[in-house]
Each structure stands twice: as C-alpha cells, then as structure tokens.
Design a protein around this motif. Sequence first.
Motif, PDB file in Angstrom:
ATOM      1  N   LEU A   1     108.231 -32.830  64.778  1.00 10.27           N
ATOM      2  CA  LEU A   1     108.843 -31.522  65.027  1.00 10.27           C
ATOM      3  C   LEU A   1     108.725 -31.137  66.493  1.00 10.27           C
ATOM      4  O   LEU A   1     109.681 -30.616  67.089  1.00 10.27           O
ATOM      5  N   LEU A   2     107.569 -31.389  67.077  1.00  6.63           N
ATOM      6  CA  LEU A   2     107.379 -31.094  68.498  1.00  6.63           C
ATOM      7  C   LEU A   2     108.362 -31.884  69.358  1.00  6.63           C
ATOM      8  O   LEU A   2     108.912 -31.348  70.332  1.00  6.63           O
ATOM      9  N   ARG A   3     108.585 -33.139  69.011  1.00 12.70           N
ATOM     10  CA  ARG A   3     109.534 -33.955  69.775  1.00 12.70           C
ATOM     11  C   ARG A   3     110.941 -33.377  69.715  1.00 12.70           C
ATOM     12  O   ARG A   3     111.663 -33.339  70.718  1.00 12.70           O
ATOM     13  N   ILE A   4     111.342 -32.926  68.522  1.00 13.01           N
ATOM     14  CA  ILE A   4     112.675 -32.339  68.380  1.00 13.01           C
ATOM     15  C   ILE A   4     112.793 -31.065  69.202  1.00 13.01           C
ATOM     16  O   ILE A   4     113.783 -30.854  69.920  1.00 13.01           O
ATOM     17  N   ILE A   5     111.782 -30.215  69.115  1.00 13.87           N
ATOM     18  CA  ILE A   5     111.816 -28.954  69.868  1.00 13.87           C
ATOM     19  C   ILE A   5     111.844 -29.230  71.364  1.00 13.87           C
ATOM     20  O   ILE A   5     112.557 -28.562  72.120  1.00 13.87           O
ATOM     21  N   CYS A   6     111.067 -30.224  71.799  1.00 14.45           N
ATOM     22  CA  CYS A   6     111.067 -30.572  73.224  1.00 14.45           C
ATOM     23  C   CYS A   6     112.458 -31.002  73.681  1.00 14.45           C
ATOM     24  O   CYS A   6     112.937 -30.568  74.737  1.00 14.45           O
ATOM     25  N   ALA A   7     113.111 -31.875  72.906  1.00 10.91           N
ATOM     26  CA  ALA A   7     114.441 -32.349  73.281  1.00 10.91           C
ATOM     27  C   ALA A   7     115.427 -31.191  73.376  1.00 10.91           C
ATOM     28  O   ALA A   7     116.206 -31.087  74.336  1.00 10.91           O
ATOM     29  N   PHE A   8     115.400 -30.295  72.392  1.00  8.75           N
ATOM     30  CA  PHE A   8     116.318 -29.151  72.412  1.00  8.75           C
ATOM     31  C   PHE A   8     115.999 -28.215  73.570  1.00  8.75           C
ATOM     32  O   PHE A   8     116.909 -27.706  74.243  1.00  8.75           O
TER      33      PHE A   8
END
Length: 392
Positions: free
Chosen positions: A64-71
């Motif tokens: 989830l952190l990776r997705i939020i970082c990308a966005f």
Amino acid sequence: MSTENASAHPATPRETVPAPRPPADAAPATAAVTAVQTEAPAAAAATPAKQDRPRREHRYDIDLLRIICAFCIILGHVGGECMLAVDKSEQNGKAVYWTGLFLDSVTSWAVPLYFAIAGWAVLVGAPPRDGRTLRKRSLRMIVPVGIWSAVYLAWGWVRDTNGHPTPKLALDAVFGTVQPAYHLWYFYAHVPLILILGFVMLLKAGRRPWGVVAALVVLGAGPTATGDLASVTGWDVPHFGWGAGTYSMVYAVVGALLLSLPPTPRGHRRWWVLGAVVSLALILWSQHTIHFVIPNASIFVGALAACVLMSLNGLRIPERIRPRLTLVMDAGLGAFMVHVLLLKTISPSFMDGGRGWLGSAVAAAALTVATAVPSFAVSMLWGKLKLRRYLG
C-alpha cells in the motif's frame, strides 16, 4: 521484490538404526526398494521440520505504501507544473502558486519513503542470497531506465523540446544526468544504495561477492575519475551521477528499522497523523520562505516521512482487496516511469497562472487524473504482455 524470507532451524539430532543389508543376489529393484524404505523415515522426519519453519508474512501494508508513493510522486509533479506556470512566483498567480506549493509539499515524503522501503527490502524483507541476486535486482532498475531514457529523448527530439543536442543528452544519461526524464534521477541513487546495503548483508553472511566489489569501486571512483579526465584533457566530460547520498542511506537504514517495528497501535495512529500535519505546515513555510524545492535531506521532510510511515505501519489490509492491491502495486514502477512523458505533453492545456482558487484546484485535480489513470493503465497492459523487465 518479494518479501518472503524463511529462517532455517537445525534439525533435532536423533539416533539412526543401521538398515539391514539386502542379500548379495537381490535384484536391483529389491535393493532400490530397501533403500527407499530406509530413507523414508529420515524424509518423514525432515518434513515436519521443514513445515515448522516460520514464514515471513507478506507485508501488504508496504504494498500500500508503494502505491501511495507512486501516486503522490505524480501528484507532486502536477504541483511542479503549477509552479512552472507562474514561474515559481506568487505574484504571477497567487491561487496557482499556492496550489502548486501545497501539492509539492504534501507529497514531499514520497521519495524518502521509497528509499526507506528499499532499505527494508534489502536489510529485513528479502536480503540478497548472493551477488547474482543483487545483479538481477540492479538490472531490474537499470534496463527500464535505459529504455525510458531513450524514449524520453526521442519524444523530446520529435517535439523539439530537448534544449540540447540529443546525442549529448544521451551520453549524459549514461553517466547520470537525465534530461528530459528528470524523474529518473532516483534510480541513479537507488541502484548504488541497494548494492552497498546488499554487499554488507552478503559480507555478514560470509559471502565474498567480488563482482559487487568491482561495481562499488567504479561507483566510488567515478566522480573523481571523470573530473580528473576533464581537467587533463579539457573535454566536456559528463557529470558522474551514480551514487547514494548520505541522506538516502539514512532514510534506508532508519526506514528498515521503523518498518520492522510492531504494527502501530490503532490509538497511536492519530498522534502520527497530527505530527504529519505539523511537519507539513513547516514544509510549506520552508518552501515559501526559504527554498523551493525543499531538499529531501530536510529535517522537516524526514519528520513528515516518518509520521506517514508510522501512521500506516502494520495497517491490516482486508483479504478481499489484496489481489487488486498487488495488481496496482506491480504497475506502480511502470507508472512512475511513463507519467512525466504524459504530464509534460498535456499540462499546457490545464495550467494557467490566471486561474482563481476553484479553477486552480479543479485544473490540478483534472491533470492528476489525466496523468495517473493512463499511466497505471498502460503499465498494467505491458505487465500482462510480460514486458515488465524492460519497461518497469
């Protein structure tokens, strides 16, 4: 990277009884059956030991952190386009200026958290087994960076926006100065970072990865060597940008520590959210008063990154959404690679310094959606086409 990592436990010593020797005239099949029967108890004894090995639970909170970082990186770059529309000056459009400043500030933790996750993956989540593992992880970054650098340079050449001769920019990209794909600078720090941390882990495990040593020698000597070459020859030698800064190393190590802590208690998360709000206010003040863009090494950015990390650390992800979460997470790296190409192409149609407060917010939101959705979509597409190793 996979986060599974099982720790092995030595098998419990036990007495063994010599197996009866088969008759000398026994057929080979009879001897084989006797051997299998002899080995069966040992295999059966080994099976429980293997099953008893603890397996590291997959960290869906880190996905989830990776997705939020990308966005958030896409959102932050939208903020950058707002700032460019007013030439980074409040006088050229107050509403657009503060919209851009807020978007850049509220997402300033994303890159530091990428370093933190990288540190956790190498030091805790999935330590490398050998030098080959590190080489594969490095190529997983280097190959897409090379391909996308070529794509960005070709696109800039077609649109006549490169600003410098394309062959020179291509040579600079090899050494670590990426234009017009400015966002790819991250990988020139990420690869040396995982090589250094991975080498330490391999050395601790008793390995001697000489290939990694050679790569680190090149990375360490590169800046001085290119500088000396320019001084001796007078050539225009490209800047050597492959290297992990001290701040990225600190984010990686501290991030590994924080992500290995027990899950943040639910009642404590609100305090970390409050800390994030305070840190964001300080970043806004710093960006407006002192310097834009605020450095990643700023203590305010570090505080915001830590607060975001701790507020989400150990967050329980419902099982029903885990497959979709994994799908989007897999597309995050590709979306990061491609989004600047799309953003730079369409942003002039959205950004205008003369917009008011509502218009600025709507334009920024529309530009974010128009950039993020296609970026993730095409990344999912080439993932299905098995092109992930080439395009990220």
